[in-house]
Design a protein around this motif. Structure first.
Motif, PDB file in Angstrom:
ATOM      1  N   SER A  91     -21.664  14.382  95.106  1.00 21.63           N
ATOM      2  CA  SER A  91     -21.636  15.589  95.877  1.00 21.63           C
ATOM      3  C   SER A  91     -20.375  16.280  96.036  1.00 21.63           C
ATOM      4  CB  SER A  91     -22.499  15.153  97.090  1.00 21.63           C
ATOM      5  OG  SER A  91     -22.708  16.466  97.987  1.00 21.63           O
ATOM      6  N   ASP A  92     -20.213  17.624  95.541  1.00 22.87           N
ATOM      7  CA  ASP A  92     -19.163  18.352  95.703  1.00 22.87           C
ATOM      8  C   ASP A  92     -19.381  19.542  96.413  1.00 22.87           C
ATOM      9  OD1 ASP A  92     -16.758  19.599  95.210  1.00 22.87           O
ATOM     10  OD2 ASP A  92     -16.932  19.807  93.017  1.00 22.87           O
ATOM     11  N   PRO A  93     -18.832  19.531  97.788  1.00 25.09           N
ATOM     12  CA  PRO A  93     -18.877  20.752  98.609  1.00 25.09           C
ATOM     13  C   PRO A  93     -18.221  21.968  97.945  1.00 25.09           C
ATOM     14  CG  PRO A  93     -18.060  18.578  99.772  1.00 25.09           C
ATOM     15  CD  PRO A  93     -17.959  18.408  98.291  1.00 25.09           C
ATOM     16  N   ALA A  94     -16.923  21.712  97.296  1.00 28.63           N
ATOM     17  CA  ALA A  94     -16.437  22.932  96.874  1.00 28.63           C
ATOM     18  C   ALA A  94     -17.042  23.734  95.932  1.00 28.63           C
ATOM     19  CB  ALA A  94     -14.861  22.658  96.376  1.00 28.63           C
ATOM     20  N   GLY A  95     -17.505  23.017  94.900  1.00 22.20           N
ATOM     21  CA  GLY A  95     -18.444  23.459  93.974  1.00 22.20           C
ATOM     22  C   GLY A  95     -19.741  23.806  94.281  1.00 22.20           C
ATOM     23  N   ALA A  96     -20.173  23.393  95.311  1.00 28.03           N
ATOM     24  CA  ALA A  96     -21.818  23.502  95.891  1.00 28.03           C
ATOM     25  C   ALA A  96     -22.605  22.904  94.665  1.00 28.03           C
ATOM     26  CB  ALA A  96     -21.904  25.027  96.088  1.00 28.03           C
ATOM     27  N   TRP A  97     -22.327  21.585  94.403  1.00 29.32           N
ATOM     28  CA  TRP A  97     -23.259  20.999  93.234  1.00 29.32           C
ATOM     29  C   TRP A  97     -23.356  19.393  93.715  1.00 29.32           C
ATOM     30  CZ3 TRP A  97     -21.751  16.884  90.220  1.00 29.32           C
ATOM     31  CH2 TRP A  97     -20.262  16.519  90.154  1.00 29.32           C
ATOM     32  N   GLY A  98     -24.661  19.036  93.172  1.00 28.28           N
ATOM     33  CA  GLY A  98     -24.793  17.597  93.484  1.00 28.28           C
ATOM     34  C   GLY A  98     -25.438  17.028  92.436  1.00 28.28           C
ATOM     35  N   SER A  99     -25.443  15.759  92.207  1.00 26.93           N
ATOM     36  CA  SER A  99     -25.909  15.023  91.008  1.00 26.93           C
ATOM     37  C   SER A  99     -26.309  13.693  91.498  1.00 26.93           C
ATOM     38  CB  SER A  99     -25.333  15.000  90.015  1.00 26.93           C
ATOM     39  OG  SER A  99     -24.199  14.341  89.889  1.00 26.93           O
ATOM     40  N   PHE A 100     -27.524  12.964  90.837  1.00 31.45           N
ATOM     41  CA  PHE A 100     -27.632  11.634  91.161  1.00 31.45           C
ATOM     42  C   PHE A 100     -28.453  11.093  89.849  1.00 31.45           C
ATOM     43  CE2 PHE A 100     -31.538  13.881  93.093  1.00 31.45           C
ATOM     44  CZ  PHE A 100     -32.324  13.361  92.187  1.00 31.45           C
ATOM     45  N   PRO A 114     -32.244  35.428  91.153  1.00 31.66           N
ATOM     46  CA  PRO A 114     -33.433  35.202  91.154  1.00 31.66           C
ATOM     47  C   PRO A 114     -33.847  33.839  90.285  1.00 31.66           C
ATOM     48  CG  PRO A 114     -32.778  36.899  89.481  1.00 31.66           C
ATOM     49  CD  PRO A 114     -31.651  36.682  90.752  1.00 31.66           C
ATOM     50  N   GLU A 115     -32.805  33.014  89.954  1.00 31.49           N
ATOM     51  CA  GLU A 115     -32.642  31.813  89.201  1.00 31.49           C
ATOM     52  C   GLU A 115     -32.328  30.719  90.192  1.00 31.49           C
ATOM     53  OE1 GLU A 115     -28.492  33.542  88.012  1.00 31.49           O
ATOM     54  OE2 GLU A 115     -30.755  34.239  88.645  1.00 31.49           O
ATOM     55  N   SER A 116     -32.190  31.197  91.507  1.00 27.14           N
ATOM     56  CA  SER A 116     -31.506  30.416  92.348  1.00 27.14           C
ATOM     57  C   SER A 116     -32.715  29.004  92.586  1.00 27.14           C
ATOM     58  CB  SER A 116     -31.258  30.843  93.833  1.00 27.14           C
ATOM     59  OG  SER A 116     -32.485  31.440  94.340  1.00 27.14           O
ATOM     60  N   LEU A 117     -32.224  27.959  92.972  1.00 23.35           N
ATOM     61  CA  LEU A 117     -33.101  26.801  93.094  1.00 23.35           C
ATOM     62  C   LEU A 117     -33.957  26.729  94.674  1.00 23.35           C
ATOM     63  CD1 LEU A 117     -31.059  25.418  91.018  1.00 23.35           C
ATOM     64  CD2 LEU A 117     -31.446  23.407  92.157  1.00 23.35           C
ATOM     65  N   PRO A 118     -35.099  26.168  94.876  1.00 25.54           N
ATOM     66  CA  PRO A 118     -35.506  26.476  95.930  1.00 25.54           C
ATOM     67  C   PRO A 118     -34.977  25.657  96.950  1.00 25.54           C
ATOM     68  CG  PRO A 118     -36.909  25.041  94.169  1.00 25.54           C
ATOM     69  CD  PRO A 118     -35.637  25.524  93.686  1.00 25.54           C
ATOM     70  N   PHE A 119     -34.011  24.797  96.612  1.00 30.01           N
ATOM     71  CA  PHE A 119     -33.303  23.718  97.780  1.00 30.01           C
ATOM     72  C   PHE A 119     -31.786  23.902  97.388  1.00 30.01           C
ATOM     73  CE2 PHE A 119     -35.273  21.569  94.585  1.00 30.01           C
ATOM     74  CZ  PHE A 119     -34.000  20.443  94.087  1.00 30.01           C
ATOM     75  N   HIS A 120     -30.957  23.283  98.315  1.00 28.81           N
ATOM     76  CA  HIS A 120     -29.601  23.040  97.919  1.00 28.81           C
ATOM     77  C   HIS A 120     -29.381  21.626  97.280  1.00 28.81           C
ATOM     78  CE1 HIS A 120     -25.252  22.785  97.980  1.00 28.81           C
ATOM     79  NE2 HIS A 120     -25.339  24.127  98.526  1.00 28.81           N
ATOM     80  N   PRO A 121     -28.956  21.607  96.152  1.00 23.17           N
ATOM     81  CA  PRO A 121     -28.870  20.333  95.339  1.00 23.17           C
ATOM     82  C   PRO A 121     -28.181  19.155  96.086  1.00 23.17           C
ATOM     83  CG  PRO A 121     -27.302  22.059  94.413  1.00 23.17           C
ATOM     84  CD  PRO A 121     -28.275  22.525  95.218  1.00 23.17           C
ATOM     85  N   ARG A 122     -27.157  19.169  96.776  1.00 20.70           N
ATOM     86  CA  ARG A 122     -26.532  18.686  97.818  1.00 20.70           C
ATOM     87  C   ARG A 122     -27.432  17.853  98.726  1.00 20.70           C
ATOM     88  NH1 ARG A 122     -22.143  20.177 100.494  1.00 20.70           N
ATOM     89  NH2 ARG A 122     -21.278  18.177 100.773  1.00 20.70           N
ATOM     90  N   LYS A 123     -28.357  18.616  99.327  1.00 21.79           N
ATOM     91  CA  LYS A 123     -29.463  18.087 100.259  1.00 21.79           C
ATOM     92  C   LYS A 123     -30.264  16.879  99.532  1.00 21.79           C
ATOM     93  CE  LYS A 123     -29.479  21.592 103.676  1.00 21.79           C
ATOM     94  NZ  LYS A 123     -30.499  22.421 104.791  1.00 21.79           N
ATOM     95  N   LEU A 124     -30.607  17.596  98.192  1.00 19.26           N
ATOM     96  CA  LEU A 124     -31.271  16.294  97.559  1.00 19.26           C
ATOM     97  C   LEU A 124     -30.833  15.274  97.294  1.00 19.26           C
ATOM     98  CD1 LEU A 124     -34.333  16.150  96.110  1.00 19.26           C
ATOM     99  CD2 LEU A 124     -33.234  17.043  94.063  1.00 19.26           C
ATOM    100  N   VAL A 125     -29.345  15.390  97.071  1.00 16.23           N
ATOM    101  CA  VAL A 125     -28.459  13.968  97.059  1.00 16.23           C
ATOM    102  C   VAL A 125     -28.468  13.080  98.202  1.00 16.23           C
ATOM    103  CG1 VAL A 125     -26.119  13.123  96.498  1.00 16.23           C
ATOM    104  CG2 VAL A 125     -27.057  15.014  95.282  1.00 16.23           C
ATOM    105  N   GLU A 126     -28.522  13.827  99.466  1.00 18.82           N
ATOM    106  CA  GLU A 126     -28.549  12.979 100.522  1.00 18.82           C
ATOM    107  C   GLU A 126     -29.878  12.467 100.838  1.00 18.82           C
ATOM    108  OE1 GLU A 126     -26.258  12.371 102.795  1.00 18.82           O
ATOM    109  OE2 GLU A 126     -24.607  13.974 102.120  1.00 18.82           O
ATOM    110  N   GLU A 127     -30.805  12.941 100.187  1.00 22.16           N
ATOM    111  CA  GLU A 127     -32.070  12.515 100.356  1.00 22.16           C
ATOM    112  C   GLU A 127     -32.034  11.305  99.596  1.00 22.16           C
ATOM    113  OE1 GLU A 127     -35.868  12.385 102.333  1.00 22.16           O
ATOM    114  OE2 GLU A 127     -34.138  13.615 102.689  1.00 22.16           O
ATOM    115  N   ALA A 128     -31.629  11.217  98.535  1.00 19.40           N
ATOM    116  CA  ALA A 128     -31.648  10.290  97.490  1.00 19.40           C
ATOM    117  C   ALA A 128     -30.562   8.871  98.307  1.00 19.40           C
ATOM    118  CB  ALA A 128     -30.685  10.719  96.158  1.00 19.40           C
ATOM    119  N   HIS A 129     -29.624   9.277  98.897  1.00 22.23           N
ATOM    120  CA  HIS A 129     -29.057   8.264  99.700  1.00 22.23           C
ATOM    121  C   HIS A 129     -30.041   7.596 100.426  1.00 22.23           C
ATOM    122  CE1 HIS A 129     -25.212   9.854  98.301  1.00 22.23           C
ATOM    123  NE2 HIS A 129     -24.644   8.679  98.586  1.00 22.23           N
ATOM    124  N   GLY A 130     -30.841   8.351 101.478  1.00 22.57           N
ATOM    125  CA  GLY A 130     -31.578   7.795 102.361  1.00 22.57           C
ATOM    126  C   GLY A 130     -32.789   7.211 101.915  1.00 22.57           C
TER     127      GLY A 130
END
Length: 233
Positions: free
Chosen positions: A108-117, A167-183
């Protein structure tokens, strides 16, 4: 959301959060793991560090640093090496040592506003995801059940007032999805922690520094003069 995360988890325990709550990390086991992964380096142990403070792991005077928490059936390694936008590109060396029933990469990268898992089961990739707010880097495998509310638009991105979302934006913030993966996988979150969840400040790791060994210079033994050899007889 401000937590910088780049970790790899090896999980064999059926209830990893119970292990993290009950046990302390084994420094010798953590050092042995890094020695197996990097046999050409000298592994110097350092201080005990909470996992929540491990996001800044990097290099110190050219020497690479790691944070490792080795628990019974659960091991976490923190390093910038795991800040991968395409998590499926993790080098195979990390899937072989140690070989775990489940291996999870979370970044999870706050500066780049991206996340991955990504998650591998018995060494085989089951799911890989990486994105920023408007671009997919990777989306492999079938989403888990716990992902459904995000894809269904139940956690929409909040854009600044008077700023229309692309128009191409995601329906959620990817970093929030990474937090959900942690949980879902580990029983804790860095951000948005539930009342009953483990606080990452209470998960300890050991710090280590990898250094190139100083070559040993062999000094030849002084030769014995002929008259000393003669006197010895």
């Amino acid at each position: 959301m401000s937590a910088t995360v780049s970790t790899l988890w090896y999980v064999d325990a059926p209830d990893p959060v119970a292990v993290l709550r009950e046990f302390s990390p084994d420094r010798d086991a953590a050092r042995a793991l890094l020695s197996r992964l990097f046999p050409e380096f000298q592994v110097d142990p350092g201080a005990r560090v909470p996992l929540a403070d491990a996001g800044g792991t990097g290099e110190d005077d050219g020497a690479e640093q790691f944070r490792v928490g080795s628990y019974p059936g659960v091991t976490v390694v923190s390093s910038p090496r795991f800040a991968l936008r395409h998590p499926s590109e993790l080098p195979t060396m990390w899937l072989r040592t140690p070989a775990a029933e489940r291996t999870c990469l979370l970044a999870s990268d706050p500066a780049g506003a991206w996340g991955s898992f990504a998650v591998w089961e018995c060494g085989r990739l089951r799911r890989g995801f990486g994105a920023n707010t408007v671009e997919f880097f990777e989306d492999q495998g079938i989403p888990f059940v716990w992902e459904r509310p995000f894809w269904a638009g139940e956690h929409p991105l909040r854009w600044p007032p008077n700023v229309p979302p692309p128009p191409e934006s995601l329906p959620f913030h990817p970093r929030k999805l990474v937090e959900e993966a942690h949980g879902a996988w580990l029983g804790f979150r860095y951000v948005g922690r539930r009342d009953d969840e483990l606080d990452p400040r209470n998960i300890d790791t050991w710090s280590f520094t990898l250094r190139t060994p100083v070559p040993q210079i062999s000094v030849p033994a002084p030769k014995t003069s002929w008259w000393r050899r003669l006197a010895a007889h």
